[in-house]
Design a protein around this motif. Structure first.
Motif, PDB file in Angstrom:
ATOM      1  N   PRO A  19     -26.052  16.778  28.748  1.00 14.73           N
ATOM      2  CA  PRO A  19     -25.365  18.035  28.468  1.00 14.73           C
ATOM      3  C   PRO A  19     -23.966  17.791  27.907  1.00 14.73           C
ATOM      4  N   PRO A  20     -23.382  18.707  27.131  1.00 15.81           N
ATOM      5  CA  PRO A  20     -23.951  20.008  26.829  1.00 15.81           C
ATOM      6  C   PRO A  20     -24.903  20.030  25.621  1.00 15.81           C
ATOM      7  N   VAL A  21     -24.860  18.991  24.743  1.00 15.18           N
ATOM      8  CA  VAL A  21     -25.679  19.119  23.523  1.00 15.18           C
ATOM      9  C   VAL A  21     -26.650  17.947  23.368  1.00 15.18           C
ATOM     10  N   CYS A  58     -30.996  18.264  20.159  1.00 15.77           N
ATOM     11  CA  CYS A  58     -29.961  17.222  20.165  1.00 15.77           C
ATOM     12  C   CYS A  58     -28.886  17.521  19.114  1.00 15.77           C
ATOM     13  N   GLY A  59     -27.622  17.433  19.538  1.00 12.19           N
ATOM     14  CA  GLY A  59     -26.483  17.687  18.634  1.00 12.19           C
ATOM     15  C   GLY A  59     -26.048  16.442  17.874  1.00 12.19           C
ATOM     16  N   GLY A  60     -26.830  15.361  17.934  1.00 12.02           N
ATOM     17  CA  GLY A  60     -26.510  14.193  17.106  1.00 12.02           C
ATOM     18  C   GLY A  60     -25.908  13.058  17.899  1.00 12.02           C
ATOM     19  N   ALA A  61     -25.448  12.053  17.161  1.00 10.43           N
ATOM     20  CA  ALA A  61     -24.782  10.917  17.803  1.00 10.43           C
ATOM     21  C   ALA A  61     -23.540  11.432  18.521  1.00 10.43           C
ATOM     22  N   ASP A  62     -23.095  10.693  19.525  1.00  5.72           N
ATOM     23  CA  ASP A  62     -21.923  11.119  20.292  1.00  5.72           C
ATOM     24  C   ASP A  62     -20.663  10.921  19.439  1.00  5.72           C
ATOM     25  N   ILE A  63     -20.072  12.036  19.026  1.00  2.89           N
ATOM     26  CA  ILE A  63     -18.935  11.958  18.091  1.00  2.89           C
ATOM     27  C   ILE A  63     -17.728  11.310  18.772  1.00  2.89           C
ATOM     28  N   ARG A  64     -17.652  11.440  20.090  1.00  2.00           N
ATOM     29  CA  ARG A  64     -16.507  10.803  20.777  1.00  2.00           C
ATOM     30  C   ARG A  64     -16.587   9.291  20.617  1.00  2.00           C
ATOM     31  N   GLY A 105     -27.708  15.970  12.755  1.00  2.00           N
ATOM     32  CA  GLY A 105     -27.264  14.595  12.594  1.00  2.00           C
ATOM     33  C   GLY A 105     -28.284  13.617  13.165  1.00  2.00           C
ATOM     34  N   GLY A 106     -27.792  12.719  14.047  1.00  2.00           N
ATOM     35  CA  GLY A 106     -28.678  11.742  14.679  1.00  2.00           C
ATOM     36  C   GLY A 106     -29.853  12.411  15.382  1.00  2.00           C
ATOM     37  N   GLY A 107     -29.674  13.660  15.802  1.00  2.00           N
ATOM     38  CA  GLY A 107     -30.757  14.401  16.455  1.00  2.00           C
ATOM     39  C   GLY A 107     -31.895  14.660  15.483  1.00  2.00           C
ATOM     40  N   GLN A 280     -11.153  22.055  16.494  1.00  2.00           N
ATOM     41  CA  GLN A 280     -11.800  23.380  16.467  1.00  2.00           C
ATOM     42  C   GLN A 280     -12.410  23.743  17.818  1.00  2.00           C
ATOM     43  N   ARG A 281     -12.699  22.747  18.631  1.00  2.00           N
ATOM     44  CA  ARG A 281     -13.191  23.044  19.992  1.00  2.00           C
ATOM     45  C   ARG A 281     -12.010  23.273  20.943  1.00  2.00           C
ATOM     46  N   ILE A 282     -10.938  22.523  20.749  1.00  2.00           N
ATOM     47  CA  ILE A 282      -9.767  22.654  21.635  1.00  2.00           C
ATOM     48  C   ILE A 282      -9.179  24.063  21.536  1.00  2.00           C
ATOM     49  N   GLY A 284     -10.467  26.840  21.179  1.00  2.00           N
ATOM     50  CA  GLY A 284     -11.210  27.873  21.916  1.00  2.00           C
ATOM     51  C   GLY A 284     -10.738  27.972  23.364  1.00  2.00           C
ATOM     52  N   LYS A 285     -10.001  26.952  23.813  1.00  2.00           N
ATOM     53  CA  LYS A 285      -9.595  26.913  25.234  1.00  2.00           C
ATOM     54  C   LYS A 285      -8.184  27.470  25.363  1.00  2.00           C
ATOM     55  N   TRP A 286      -8.045  28.754  25.086  1.00  2.00           N
ATOM     56  CA  TRP A 286      -6.738  29.403  25.035  1.00  2.00           C
ATOM     57  C   TRP A 286      -6.219  29.702  26.434  1.00  2.00           C
TER      58      TRP A 286
HETATM   59  C1  LIG Z   1     -24.426   6.400  15.728  1.00  2.00           C
HETATM   60  C2  LIG Z   1     -24.331   6.679  14.263  1.00  2.00           C
HETATM   61  C3  LIG Z   1     -25.589   6.612  13.587  1.00  2.00           C
HETATM   62  C4  LIG Z   1     -26.031   7.509  12.789  1.00  2.00           C
HETATM   63  C5  LIG Z   1     -25.221   8.585  12.225  1.00  2.00           C
HETATM   64  C6  LIG Z   1     -25.279   9.802  13.016  1.00  2.00           C
HETATM   65  C7  LIG Z   1     -24.164  10.514  13.121  1.00  2.00           C
HETATM   66  C8  LIG Z   1     -24.145  11.772  13.845  1.00  2.00           C
HETATM   67  O1  LIG Z   1     -25.106  12.249  14.402  1.00  2.00           O
HETATM   68  S1  LIG Z   1     -22.650  12.511  13.886  1.00  2.00           S
HETATM   69  C9  LIG Z   1     -22.942  13.982  14.772  1.00  2.00           C
HETATM   70  C10 LIG Z   1     -23.645  14.996  13.951  1.00  2.00           C
HETATM   71  N1  LIG Z   1     -23.717  16.233  14.680  1.00  2.00           N
HETATM   72  C11 LIG Z   1     -22.870  17.227  14.483  1.00  2.00           C
HETATM   73  O2  LIG Z   1     -22.016  17.181  13.646  1.00  2.00           O
HETATM   74  C12 LIG Z   1     -23.029  18.406  15.376  1.00  2.00           C
HETATM   75  C13 LIG Z   1     -21.737  18.708  16.060  1.00  2.00           C
HETATM   76  N2  LIG Z   1     -21.848  19.769  17.032  1.00  2.00           N
HETATM   77  C14 LIG Z   1     -21.981  21.058  16.673  1.00  2.00           C
HETATM   78  O3  LIG Z   1     -22.104  21.418  15.536  1.00  2.00           O
HETATM   79  C15 LIG Z   1     -21.946  22.050  17.785  1.00  2.00           C
HETATM   80  O4  LIG Z   1     -21.263  21.487  18.852  1.00  2.00           O
HETATM   81  C16 LIG Z   1     -23.336  22.485  18.273  1.00  2.00           C
HETATM   82  C17 LIG Z   1     -24.005  23.343  17.178  1.00  2.00           C
HETATM   83  C18 LIG Z   1     -24.210  21.305  18.625  1.00  2.00           C
HETATM   84  C19 LIG Z   1     -23.181  23.355  19.554  1.00  2.00           C
HETATM   85  O5  LIG Z   1     -22.286  24.423  19.276  1.00  2.00           O
HETATM   86  P1  LIG Z   1     -21.713  25.315  20.472  1.00  2.00           P
HETATM   87  O6  LIG Z   1     -22.802  25.739  21.340  1.00  2.00           O
HETATM   88  O7  LIG Z   1     -20.856  26.351  19.834  1.00  2.00           O
HETATM   89  O8  LIG Z   1     -20.832  24.358  21.351  1.00  2.00           O
HETATM   90  P2  LIG Z   1     -19.501  23.573  20.998  1.00  2.00           P
HETATM   91  O9  LIG Z   1     -19.394  23.288  19.572  1.00  2.00           O
HETATM   92  O10 LIG Z   1     -18.377  24.247  21.656  1.00  2.00           O
HETATM   93  O11 LIG Z   1     -19.778  22.167  21.719  1.00  2.00           O
HETATM   94  C20 LIG Z   1     -19.935  22.097  23.142  1.00  2.00           C
HETATM   95  C21 LIG Z   1     -19.374  20.781  23.600  1.00  2.00           C
HETATM   96  O12 LIG Z   1     -20.169  19.734  23.085  1.00  2.00           O
HETATM   97  C22 LIG Z   1     -19.349  18.806  22.407  1.00  2.00           C
HETATM   98  N3  LIG Z   1     -20.164  18.236  21.318  1.00  2.00           N
HETATM   99  C23 LIG Z   1     -20.888  18.910  20.421  1.00  2.00           C
HETATM  100  N4  LIG Z   1     -21.544  18.057  19.609  1.00  2.00           N
HETATM  101  C24 LIG Z   1     -21.208  16.826  20.026  1.00  2.00           C
HETATM  102  C25 LIG Z   1     -21.569  15.534  19.599  1.00  2.00           C
HETATM  103  N5  LIG Z   1     -22.437  15.323  18.599  1.00  2.00           N
HETATM  104  N6  LIG Z   1     -21.017  14.494  20.219  1.00  2.00           N
HETATM  105  C26 LIG Z   1     -20.177  14.658  21.252  1.00  2.00           C
HETATM  106  N7  LIG Z   1     -19.797  15.874  21.722  1.00  2.00           N
HETATM  107  C27 LIG Z   1     -20.325  16.938  21.108  1.00  2.00           C
HETATM  108  C28 LIG Z   1     -18.172  19.624  21.913  1.00  2.00           C
HETATM  109  O13 LIG Z   1     -17.074  18.805  21.653  1.00  2.00           O
HETATM  110  C29 LIG Z   1     -17.965  20.535  23.103  1.00  2.00           C
HETATM  111  O14 LIG Z   1     -17.333  19.785  24.124  1.00  2.00           O
HETATM  112  P3  LIG Z   1     -15.892  20.180  24.632  1.00  2.00           P
HETATM  113  O15 LIG Z   1     -15.968  21.610  25.013  1.00  2.00           O
HETATM  114  O16 LIG Z   1     -15.622  19.257  25.756  1.00  2.00           O
HETATM  115  O17 LIG Z   1     -15.003  19.948  23.467  1.00  2.00           O
END
Ligand SMILES: CC/C=C\C/C=C/C(=O)SCCNC(=O)CCNC(=O)[C@H](O)C(C)(C)COP(=O)(O)OP(=O)(O)OC[C@H]1O[C@@H](n2cnc3c(N)ncnc32)[C@H](O)[C@@H]1OP(=O)(O)O
Length: 723
Positions: A19-21, A58-64, A105-107, A280-282, A284-286
């Motif tokens: 979680p969350p994505v 899956c929201g993809g690879a862990d961007i952090r 993305g990775g998902g 853009q996520r930060i 939202g935490k007003w």
């Molecule tokens: C290893 C490399 C190999 C291959 C290349 C692959 C690269 C990738 O996959 S890069 C990632 C590609 N994915 C994305 O760009 C998606 C990014 N996320 C989003 O677009 C959205 O978060 C969402 C549509 C998945 C969900 O939207 P929503 O429900 O509005 O929630 P939030 O955007 O507020 O996100 C909630 C929470 O999750 C964190 N988060 C979202 N996606 C990721 C992620 N991929 N990695 C890490 N963390 C993610 C986001 O920061 C929020 O967390 P905080 O509230 O703590 O900031």
């Protein structure tokens, strides 16, 4: 992280849980790979279904991890994900992806490794890596073209656009779409395909998809990517990687994909774009000074809204509301505007593949204020005139339900003055949309001194529901975005006085990556907008005190160039001439205007200004550092809560290039001591320009050893804050 269970005998269910994505961190990828291997080794299993957890695939690879924010070398993350996708594809038993929520993305790359894909009707699928300064590097650039064909893959990878399940089905990206339970559908599907041969389902084994017109397609895509990229590297790398899918065997294409990723991942551009993602996520935490914040202040439901005024802004706002499924009462006296909105709604419905009626039935046009009585929230979008707006707010305060939120789309006027005109100042808040309001992703939510937490929470939440990023700012002239624009525009005008031309200044800013230079932007929005504001402020027109010199106001340097252009009827694109010449009124193509150059020559002669050669660096530094300096003042005063808020506003609302992170990120990247020293230098040369005087916060940060931008927000909490 990756649970493996059996459902209905021979079907193994793998659940990706993070979680969350359900982001694929290196550890999660490894765990899932182990689970896939165990399921395949289980002799009782004939077929695997892979799903996510919590309503999303899956929201993809862990961007952090990719951004280096956690302690995992990025190469480990990439190789773990590549290994996972390869293992899934190589599995001897069919693997079915059950996609709901998002596969991004990775998902999606993981889903492409699966042999079959089932999607829920509401799912969204895409490869948005390019928006993070990257490219899909787990085989996505090689597998997608082999599945959906070269042109579609090229477009999706290079733009990062996501698609609906319906479009995915049409493209051949998924095999089946269900509106029911996706796991159920996938299990059913899995049982049907359990014995199917897999060779043709392994995308890596398919031949390169080489279209006959490959060279033309590539050339067009490359030109488009370069034009849109405005200096960003990732879109061009994406085109190169997809090209490899058409011209090289899979393994060589994959190798190129990896090499391009290795170049992009540690780049400053990728860092900047990932900063933008988290910024853009930060935002939202007003929070508000009294302790109310996004966690403890629930938003009120908005099930019916009203919009007053269907000019450029109002109609975009109405369309945004309708698109989000919110019924709207729209008040406008000019019938022409009603026709324009109707046409816009029809176009939007067609884009979303919906019937025009599904949108049109959500709008009720009216001339009567009493029809607004039932709205939960009213957005006023009338002419930018404080007296007019105050009258309107006073009337709304009597005619609307006592709990209706009254919002103004003003871009600069005093929200507290509007609140004071009502009997419910706590329910008044600014909702500053950006034109065109149904396209631009930014919403500045202006918190007045008396705005209640529920009013702020509702406006912030509504912005999100409309698909926008809402940023809370305090009330002050111009709020955050337009207030910072003032010193930027002023520097550009001073540069013209000193010898530059509009096209020279614009070219420097556009080379930097701005969507539009300052003068082209001013022509687009109309020079009269600022003229009216300056007249109201006593800086232009009949209200200027007699005897005031043309180039000074209140003891400071002033450039009357824009006012003079307005006096000549040159209001920008709408009059066919402004800083540039256009084909005619409403024209879009800007060409340098000899008239303007003569006019500038005469102006300089009249005021004894000797034109000098101005280099690119000076244009950039004076415009951008003056803008960021005002940003520091905004932070100092607590008008915005942190640099992320300002950067989000500039990237999403003012065409600042995302690959440069935003103005505050940019000056932090240049180095605060260097920026301070340049501002001091310009201030010595132009002592009568207060905006070039370095702000106290900038000096403070330099004195503190220039802490990284990620620490500014915390440091600012110790200073005076309105947010
Ligand atoms: C290893 C490399 C190999 C291959 C290349 C692959 C690269 C990738 O996959 S890069 C990632 C590609 N994915 C994305 O760009 C998606 C990014 N996320 C989003 O677009 C959205 O978060 C969402 C549509 C998945 C969900 O939207 P929503 O429900 O509005 O929630 P939030 O955007 O507020 O996100 C909630 C929470 O999750 C964190 N988060 C979202 N996606 C990721 C992620 N991929 N990695 C890490 N963390 C993610 C986001 O920061 C929020 O967390 P905080 O509230 O703590 O900031």
């Amino acid at each position: 992280m990756a649970q493996y269970s059996r459902v209905r005998g021979s079907v193994a269910l793998l659940r990706l849980t993070n979680p969350p994505v359900n982001a694929l961190s290196a550890a999660v990828s490894r765990d899932l790979e182990r689970a896939v291997r165990s399921a395949c080794a289980d002799s009782a299993v004939r077929v695997l279904v892979l799903r996510g957890h919590g309503g999303t695939f899956c929201g993809g690879a862990d961007i952090r991890e990719l951004a280096g924010l956690v302690d995992v070398p990025f190469r480990v993350g990439v190789s773990s994900l590549v290994a996972l996708v390869d293992a899934v594809e190589a599995a001897e038993k069919p693997v079915v992806a059950a996609i709901e929520g998002v596969a991004l993305g990775g998902g999606l790359e993981l889903a492409l490794g699966c042999h079959f894909r089932i999607a829920h009707g509401q799912a969204r699928l895409g490869l948005p890596e390019v928006t993070l300064g990257l490219l899909p590097a787990a085989g996505g650039t090689q597998r997608l073209p082999r599945l959906v064909g070269f042109p579609a893959a090229l477009e999706l990878v290079a733009t990062g656009r996501d698609v609906s399940a319906e479009e995915a089905l049409a493209l051949g990206l998924v095999d089946h779409v269900t509106d029911g339970d996706v796991e159920e559908a996938a299990v059913e599907f899995a049982r049907r395909v359990a014995d199917e041969p897999l060779a043709s389902r392994r995308l890596s084994t398919r031949p390169p998809p080489r279209p006959a017109d490959l060279d033309t397609l590539l050339q067009v895509a490359l030109e488009r990517a370069q034009r849109r990229a405005r200096g960003a590297l990732a879109p061009v790398a994406c085109v190169q990687a997809v090209r490899a899918a058409a011209t090289l065997p899979f393994t060589q294409g994959l190798q190129l994909e990896q090499e391009l990723m290795a170049a992009l991942l540690p780049s400053n551009q990728a860092r900047a774009m990932q900063y933008c993602f988290f910024a853009q996520r930060i935002v939202g935490k007003w929070s508000l000074p009294g302790g109310a914040n996004w966690r403890n202040s629930p938003a009120r439901a908005v099930s019916r809204a009203a919009v007053i005024g269907l000019g450029t802004m109002g109609r975009g706002i109405a369309v945004s509301l309708v698109r989000a499924g919110i019924p709207v009462v729209a008040m406008e006296t000019d019938e022409k505007q009603l026709r324009v909105v109707t046409a816009m709604l029809e176009r939007e419905a067609a884009k979303q593949r919906r019937s025009p009626d599904s949108y049109l039935q959500l709008v009720q046009f009216t001339l009567e204020r009493r029809d607004l009585g039932d709205a939960d929230l009213v957005v006023e979008a009338v002419f930018e005139d404080l007296a007019l707006k105050k009258r309107l707010f006073a009337e709304l305060s009597s005619s609307c339900r006592p709990d209706t939120l009254l919002c103004s789309n003003t871009s600069a006027l005093d929200v507290d003055a509007l609140a004071a005109a009502t009997r419910r100042p706590e329910l008044v808040v600014g909702m500053h949309f950006f034109a065109p309001a149904h396209v631009m992703k930014l919403l500045e939510v202006v918190c007045g001194a008396r705005s209640s937490p529920v009013a702020v929470a509702t406006a912030m939440q509504l912005g999100k529901r409309l698909g926008k990023v809402s940023v809370a700012v305090a009330n002050c002239p111009g709020f955050a975005g337009n207030r910072m624009l003032k010193p930027y525009v002023e520097q550009a005008s001073f540069l013209l006085e000193e010898g530059a031309t509009p096209q020279q200044v614009d070219a420097v800013l556009e080379d930097f990556g701005f969507a539009m230079g300052v003068f082209r932007m001013s022509d687009l929005s109309g020079l009269d907008v600022g003229w009216r504001v300056r007249e109201e402020a006593g800086l232009a027109g009949p209200t200027v005190p007699p005897g005031e010199s043309a180039r000074r106001r209140h003891g400071c340097r002033y450039s009357p160039l824009a006012d003079l252009l307005c006096e000549h009827g040159r209001l920008g694109q709408k009059t066919g001439r402004g800083w540039y010449l256009y084909e005619g009124p409403g024209g879009r193509a800007a060409t340098p205007d000899p008239w303007l150059h003569d006019f500038l020559d005469q102006y300089r002669r009249r005021h004894g200004l000797r034109p000098r050669r101005i280099d690119q660096q000076e244009v950039l530094e004076r415009c951008l550092y003056a803008l960021a300096n005002e940003g520091f003042r905004i932070l100092e005063e607590g008008v915005a809560a942190g640099p992320e808020d300002i950067d989000t506003i500039y990237v999403l609302g003012y065409g600042w290039p995302a690959h440069r992170g935003g103005p505050m990120y940019h000056v932090a990247a240049v180095g605060l001591p260097a920026v301070l020293s340049r501002l001091e230098h310009f201030r010595r040369l132009h002592p009568d320009v207060p905006q070039l005087r370095p702000s106290a916060l900038l000096r403070h940060l330099v004195a503190e050893g220039s802490p990284p931008i990620s620490r500014w927000r915390e440091l600012l909490k110790g200073l005076r804050s309105q947010l």
